[in-house]
Write an enzyme that holds these catalytic residues in place. Structure first.
Site, PDB file in Angstrom:
ATOM      1  N   TYR A 148      -1.377  13.207   6.619  1.00  0.00           N
ATOM      2  CA  TYR A 148      -0.952  12.515   7.751  1.00  0.00           C
ATOM      3  C   TYR A 148       0.668  12.684   7.960  1.00  0.00           C
ATOM      4  CZ  TYR A 148      -5.145   9.252   6.877  1.00  0.00           C
ATOM      5  OH  TYR A 148      -6.154   8.418   6.851  1.00  0.00           O
ATOM      6  N   ARG A 155     -12.102  13.197   1.518  1.00  0.00           N
ATOM      7  CA  ARG A 155     -12.862  12.150   2.284  1.00  0.00           C
ATOM      8  C   ARG A 155     -14.060  11.900   1.516  1.00  0.00           C
ATOM      9  NH1 ARG A 155      -9.714   9.002   5.304  1.00  0.00           N
ATOM     10  NH2 ARG A 155      -8.379  10.402   6.600  1.00  0.00           N
ATOM     11  N   GLU A 163     -14.095  -1.107   6.038  1.00  0.00           N
ATOM     12  CA  GLU A 163     -14.238   0.146   5.589  1.00  0.00           C
ATOM     13  C   GLU A 163     -15.475   0.231   4.847  1.00  0.00           C
ATOM     14  OE1 GLU A 163      -9.815   1.874   4.692  1.00  0.00           O
ATOM     15  OE2 GLU A 163     -10.898   1.612   3.151  1.00  0.00           O
ATOM     16  N   ARG A 193       1.635   7.018  -6.529  1.00  0.00           N
ATOM     17  CA  ARG A 193       0.552   8.178  -6.748  1.00  0.00           C
ATOM     18  C   ARG A 193       0.967   9.413  -6.455  1.00  0.00           C
ATOM     19  NH1 ARG A 193      -4.802   7.148  -3.534  1.00  0.00           N
ATOM     20  NH2 ARG A 193      -3.302   6.833  -1.822  1.00  0.00           N
ATOM     21  N   TYR A 235       0.692  -1.336   0.073  1.00  0.00           N
ATOM     22  CA  TYR A 235      -0.063   0.055  -0.038  1.00  0.00           C
ATOM     23  C   TYR A 235       0.730   1.387  -0.017  1.00  0.00           C
ATOM     24  CZ  TYR A 235      -2.968   3.830   1.518  1.00  0.00           C
ATOM     25  OH  TYR A 235      -3.949   4.874   1.487  1.00  0.00           O
TER      26      TYR A 235
END
Ligand code: 3EB
Length: 325
Positions: free
Chosen positions: A200, A213, A319, A147, A140
């Site tokens: 983060y 979000r 999730e 990205r 991940y």
């Protein structure tokens, strides 16, 4: 002219669509991976996101009119003059950052070339998402490096990256799909209960995740895969019901009137308005309890698909994502 953005239905895989109801793209949540393909005049992507046939379903994105399909730089796509659906796959490899960077760069190029500049929703389904890559970095985090590099290289403001899903699968490398609009300006929403992913702290990997979000566009609200996170921290380690309830509360907060008002939008929604809900559950024994909790919180009319997959953070058990139509 602004156009209502598409919302998907959840159908049985392989059932032909009624004549006169054109399709922008289909995502099959299934027990085997596949290459993106064109079938019946639109792109179809098979994602190995189910562990048993009972979980399988097809996410069908309707088109506003006749669909033109194409392929460019590994992206298979369909568009109807208002919206574009694109899908691509990165074959299994030792490290994903370089291929991920190329893929996102290709997405930015494609939407510019086809004149659908506003990407408003991204999904990335990542096999072995919590396993180390050939260099020992969690896959991940490897994906996040690629990205973030592509976003920086294209000069895209991280705050302009839309709602996202980054989740596990059971095979097939990384498969991505996305939606883009021609004439609408998406509004990305922060969640007052959750940190902004691109801010983060460094402990979550060499490069942060970049997604919003939720994204409001074309009269609809697209909610990212949402977990049991407060601030940037996972809460309720090991407690599936508590994690599920925090995820639902986080969604309620992002779609609620106060949050929309903060972003200059006059609407306001509750969980009863959520549709096209996908729930990702790490452990098989949690499938039924999670389905029960979600069904109790959502409208009985909401389409609800529950899949068993790994999740971007090792300590997350569930999730949830959806759309307010
Ligand atoms: C989180 O909030 C949990 O990398 O695109 C959720 C939604 C998560 C999208 C992504 C990751 C992504 O950090 C994981």
């Amino acid at each position: 002219m602004a156009a209502v953005a598409p919302s998907c239905t959840f159908d049985k895989i392989g059932v032909p669509r009624p004549v006169g109801e054109p399709v922008l793209g289909v995502v099959e949540h299934t027990v085997r991976p596949g290459e993106p393909r064109i079938a019946d005049g639109h792109p179809v992507l098979a994602v190995h996101s189910a562990t048993e046939p009972g979980q399988e379903f097809a996410e069908v994105w309707p088109a506003a009119g006749p669909v033109t399909t194409g392929a460019r730089d590994g992206i298979t796509y369909g568009h109807d003059g208002r919206h574009l659906f694109g899908a691509a796959r990165i074959a299994p490899t030792g490290t994903y950052a370089a291929a991920t960077e190329r893929l996102y760069a290709a997405v930015f190029d494609l939407v510019r070339a086809e004149n659908y500049p506003a990407v408003f929703r991204f999904w990335a389904y990542i096999n072995h998402i919590n396993a180390p890559n050939a260099e020992g970095l969690e896959i991940y985090r490897d994906f996040c490096v690629g990205r973030a590099r592509a976003v920086a290289a294209a000069g895209v403001d991280p705050a302009a990256m839309p709602a996202g899903t980054g989740i596990g699968t059971h095979g097939g490398g990384i498969v991505c799909y996305f939606l883009a609009a021609r004439d609408d300006a998406p509004v990305n929403l922060a969640n007052p209960r959750m940190a902004t992913p691109h801010a983060y702290p460094a402990g979550y990997g060499p490069r942060p995740p970049v997604f919003a979000r939720a994204t409001a566009v074309g009269g609809r609200l697209y909610v990212s895969a949402t977990a049991s996170i407060l601030g940037h921290e996972t809460v309720h380690h090991g407690d599936i019901s508590a994690q599920c309830l925090v995820a639902l509360s986080n969604i309620a907060a992002v779609i609620g009137r106060d949050n929309l008002a903060r972003h200059g939008l006059s609407r306001g929604h509750t969980l009863a308005d959520l549709d096209a809900v996908k729930v990702y559950v790490r452990h098989r024994e949690h499938l039924e309890p999670v389905r029960r909790i979600c069904a109790a919180a959502l409208s009985p009319a909401a389409a609800l698909g529950v899949l068993q997959t790994d999740i971007a953070r090792e300590d997350l058990l569930v999730e949830i994502e959806g759309i307010v139509p």
